[in-house]
Design a protein around this motif. Sequence first.
Motif, PDB file in Angstrom:
ATOM      1  N   GLU A   1      -0.072   1.195  -6.936  1.00 34.84           N
ATOM      2  CA  GLU A   1       0.193   0.658  -5.599  1.00 34.84           C
ATOM      3  C   GLU A   1      -1.089   0.192  -4.902  1.00 34.84           C
ATOM      4  OE1 GLU A   1      -0.032   5.227  -5.077  1.00 34.84           O
ATOM      5  OE2 GLU A   1       0.638   3.760  -6.575  1.00 34.84           O
ATOM      6  N   ASN A   2      -2.250   0.652  -5.375  1.00 34.77           N
ATOM      7  CA  ASN A   2      -3.530   0.208  -4.815  1.00 34.77           C
ATOM      8  C   ASN A   2      -3.989  -1.124  -5.406  1.00 34.77           C
ATOM      9  OD1 ASN A   2      -3.734   2.410  -3.144  1.00 34.77           O
ATOM     10  ND2 ASN A   2      -5.020   3.593  -4.546  1.00 34.77           N
TER      11      ASN A   2
ATOM     12  N   ALA B   1     -10.285 -14.080 -12.429  1.00 32.23           N
ATOM     13  CA  ALA B   1     -10.680 -14.949 -11.314  1.00 32.23           C
ATOM     14  C   ALA B   1     -11.144 -14.139 -10.114  1.00 32.23           C
ATOM     15  CB  ALA B   1      -9.519 -15.857 -10.913  1.00 32.23           C
ATOM     16  N   ASP B   2     -10.484 -13.015  -9.850  1.00 36.28           N
ATOM     17  CA  ASP B   2     -10.841 -12.147  -8.725  1.00 36.28           C
ATOM     18  C   ASP B   2     -10.431 -10.728  -9.085  1.00 36.28           C
ATOM     19  OD1 ASP B   2     -11.361 -10.881  -6.343  1.00 36.28           O
ATOM     20  OD2 ASP B   2     -10.263 -12.298  -5.083  1.00 36.28           O
ATOM     21  N   PHE B   3     -11.279 -10.065  -9.832  1.00 40.12           N
ATOM     22  CA  PHE B   3     -10.944  -8.718 -10.288  1.00 40.12           C
ATOM     23  C   PHE B   3     -10.865  -7.755  -9.110  1.00 40.12           C
ATOM     24  CE2 PHE B   3     -11.456  -4.620 -12.392  1.00 40.12           C
ATOM     25  CZ  PHE B   3     -10.593  -4.777 -13.477  1.00 40.12           C
ATOM     26  N   TYR B   4     -11.633  -8.000  -8.085  1.00 44.05           N
ATOM     27  CA  TYR B   4     -11.603  -7.143  -6.895  1.00 44.05           C
ATOM     28  C   TYR B   4     -10.211  -7.149  -6.272  1.00 44.05           C
ATOM     29  CZ  TYR B   4     -13.187  -5.197  -2.392  1.00 44.05           C
ATOM     30  OH  TYR B   4     -13.372  -4.426  -1.268  1.00 44.05           O
ATOM     31  N   GLN B   5      -9.622  -8.322  -6.136  1.00 45.39           N
ATOM     32  CA  GLN B   5      -8.271  -8.415  -5.596  1.00 45.39           C
ATOM     33  C   GLN B   5      -7.276  -7.737  -6.537  1.00 45.39           C
ATOM     34  OE1 GLN B   5      -7.185  -9.460  -2.680  1.00 45.39           O
ATOM     35  NE2 GLN B   5      -5.029  -9.132  -3.196  1.00 45.39           N
TER      36      GLN B   5
ATOM     37  N   THR C   1      -0.432  -9.221  -9.219  1.00 42.37           N
ATOM     38  CA  THR C   1      -0.189 -10.666  -9.283  1.00 42.37           C
ATOM     39  C   THR C   1      -1.499 -11.453  -9.335  1.00 42.37           C
ATOM     40  OG1 THR C   1      -0.192 -11.009  -6.874  1.00 42.37           O
ATOM     41  CG2 THR C   1       1.894 -10.333  -7.897  1.00 42.37           C
ATOM     42  N   ALA C   2      -2.616 -10.809  -9.025  1.00 39.70           N
ATOM     43  CA  ALA C   2      -3.908 -11.496  -9.010  1.00 39.70           C
ATOM     44  C   ALA C   2      -4.385 -11.746 -10.431  1.00 39.70           C
ATOM     45  CB  ALA C   2      -4.941 -10.675  -8.248  1.00 39.70           C
ATOM     46  N   GLN C   3      -5.158 -12.774 -10.606  1.00 43.40           N
ATOM     47  CA  GLN C   3      -5.693 -13.116 -11.915  1.00 43.40           C
ATOM     48  C   GLN C   3      -6.960 -12.297 -12.165  1.00 43.40           C
ATOM     49  OE1 GLN C   3      -6.400 -17.302 -12.474  1.00 43.40           O
ATOM     50  NE2 GLN C   3      -7.473 -17.009 -14.422  1.00 43.40           N
TER      51      GLN C   3
ATOM     52  N   CYS D   1      -7.944  -3.863  -6.230  1.00 42.45           N
ATOM     53  CA  CYS D   1      -7.944  -3.242  -4.898  1.00 42.45           C
ATOM     54  C   CYS D   1      -6.987  -3.886  -3.905  1.00 42.45           C
ATOM     55  CB  CYS D   1      -9.356  -3.301  -4.299  1.00 42.45           C
ATOM     56  SG  CYS D   1     -10.657  -2.619  -5.356  1.00 42.45           S
ATOM     57  N   GLY D   2      -6.315  -4.949  -4.294  1.00 47.20           N
ATOM     58  CA  GLY D   2      -5.510  -5.716  -3.345  1.00 47.20           C
ATOM     59  C   GLY D   2      -4.427  -4.907  -2.656  1.00 47.20           C
ATOM     60  N   GLY D   3      -3.794  -4.004  -3.363  1.00 44.41           N
ATOM     61  CA  GLY D   3      -2.749  -3.174  -2.759  1.00 44.41           C
ATOM     62  C   GLY D   3      -3.310  -2.243  -1.698  1.00 44.41           C
TER      63      GLY D   3
END
Length: 673
Positions: free
Chosen positions: A33-34, A43-47, A38-40, A50-52
């Motif tokens: 959940e964190n 391209a953006d491993f941080y998202q 859906t992020a690539q 950590c996006g959740g």
Amino acid sequence: MNVKQILPVAVMAIATLTGCEGKKEMNAGIRPENMDLTAQKGADFYQYACGGWMKANPLTDEYSRFGTFDQLAENNREQLKGLIGEIAASQHEQGSIAQKIGDLYNLAMDTEKLNADGMKPIQADLDRINAINDKAGIIQAMAELAGSAYFQFYVGADIMDSKTNIFQLYQGGIGLGEKEYYLEDDEATKKIRDGYKAHIVKMFQLIGQDEKQATKSMEAVMEIETRLAKKSFNAVEQRNPAANYHMLTLDELKKQIPGFDWEAYLNAVGVKGVTSLNVSQIEPVQEAVAIINSLPMDKQKAYLQWKLIDSAASYLSDAFVAQNFEFYGKVMSGKKEDQPRWKKAVGTVNGVLGEAVGQMYVEKYFPAAAKERMVQLVKNLQTALGERIQALEWMGEETKAKAMEKLNTFYVKVGYPDKWKDYSSLHIEKDSYWANIKRAQEFALNEMLEKAGKPVDIDEWHMTPQTVNAYYNPTTNEICFPAGILQYPFFDMNADDAFNYGAIGVVIGHEMTHGFDDQGRQFDKEGNLKDWWTAEDAERFNARSKVLVDYFNAIEVLPGLQANGELTLGENIADHGGLQVAYQAFKNATKNAPLAEKDGFTPEQRFFLAYSGVWAGNIRDEQIRVYTKSDPHSLGRWRVNGALPHINAWYDAFGITETDPMYIAPEKRASIW
């Protein structure tokens, strides 16, 4: 932490590790959940990692940045509130630790008294400054009333003789912290500078000056601070230990910086027996003396009064506190509302009586077994770093031998100190909040000055046990991991080695690598500034480090604002080394019993996801600008997206290829430790 003498180079975290003990089944540690699946990834491993968490933890008005460090600090603060609040709810024997904690907290919470007192707590000192009519008075005021005026001092280890504490001078006197705020003319910087001017005017009005006089006082402050800023070293220049060390006898000081009564200054400060001292930055101190000798007395009195007002504002009435937040909170950092009073009150008690509070914290919240387990984990990381040093192709045997000596003499501190600080000479009275802050400052000052000319106490801690942080100190060659950070997401008692080596393991490796970053490598195993490298190895190290400098310099953190690869080099090296060392330690720990895939992630993937999760956070543009100008650490996003593309194992773990935007060709990746 602003402890100049230990060259603080770490803002990472640490905790305890159980590994796979007994037959207990360990979980993956990763919380999907964190993440933002859906992020690539490439391209953006941080998202992706950590996006959740970022979506679930949006910035509240109270914060300019909120990340996992802040979340854990909030949890710790709630725990401290419980401990302190319970003490403050009842009366205690005068002079006891409980009395000091309780009375200080209650004074901080007493808005009725604070507002009734208004500016009275600083009135006598303002009057003293206003009565100054000569240089002798300025010198006395510099030492007694406004310790941050013109330049500053401290007592700490001599970097050329690390076993001895010496008296040292260093630049200071500028309220905005970094010289660029006074000198650069881009729109954002001018907005901050204009906001600072308006803030100074309003603060002078709060002490009774009309707008015309307050504006005149502000102009005097800006004239002096701008002159100091022009001569000050910038943040990158301050990272060079050798360039910030000028050992002078008192007679040499008088010749190099004449026109100032140095004996009177030292006597006013209260330091005894100084015959030699280090002047970290000579030019700013020379400029300060030139200002004292040239500007009219009314301008200097306005400046000294400003230094007093600025230092006291947080401990005065609501009007002072609100105006202070208006600039430092809103304009500088982008915050929308101030912290609630109880948080600031806990922070004050924590700052003034930190180890006393820490002792209570440790007794209630830090399990004894954790310290022993942590020490063992550090040893595992030391072994892995040693293996990597020995395997370096670019380093010669002579330098390797010295590096191993330094590694093997690391002094490790975990959890809390063995001996607690004695606060018996600190008196907390019920006169005023600011009066107690002054007594606390005097207590800390006397404690520091008492060290001058005496041996360095290697057992002294430079952070309290409840601090959510860690550090490496080059002059004692120590790594320190306070108890306060030994919690999820830095450590999960129920997670397996993939998670814990990725989170805590990297943190330990980060602190160890600080002993070998561009600053730390200049200190030998005894903590002295000494070149133990061959010329060829030093040249190769610098060339490899430049890869990180150039890479981070190319990052645009805001439109038109680049990251500072020179300023962040030490921390970027430590992140890079921490990842490499912890990954090797993780592989060592699991080689005889490989971990299985869990929750859809391989052990290798969980290692890098755990590392990335440590840096989850949201941040306002204003705070990004502040950090980029002054913080030696890269922003959280770039401690992931900037660090991982230089780690070969990350490519293998997630199948990153040359078609992915984050891909760097192998020959262009950094490879140091």
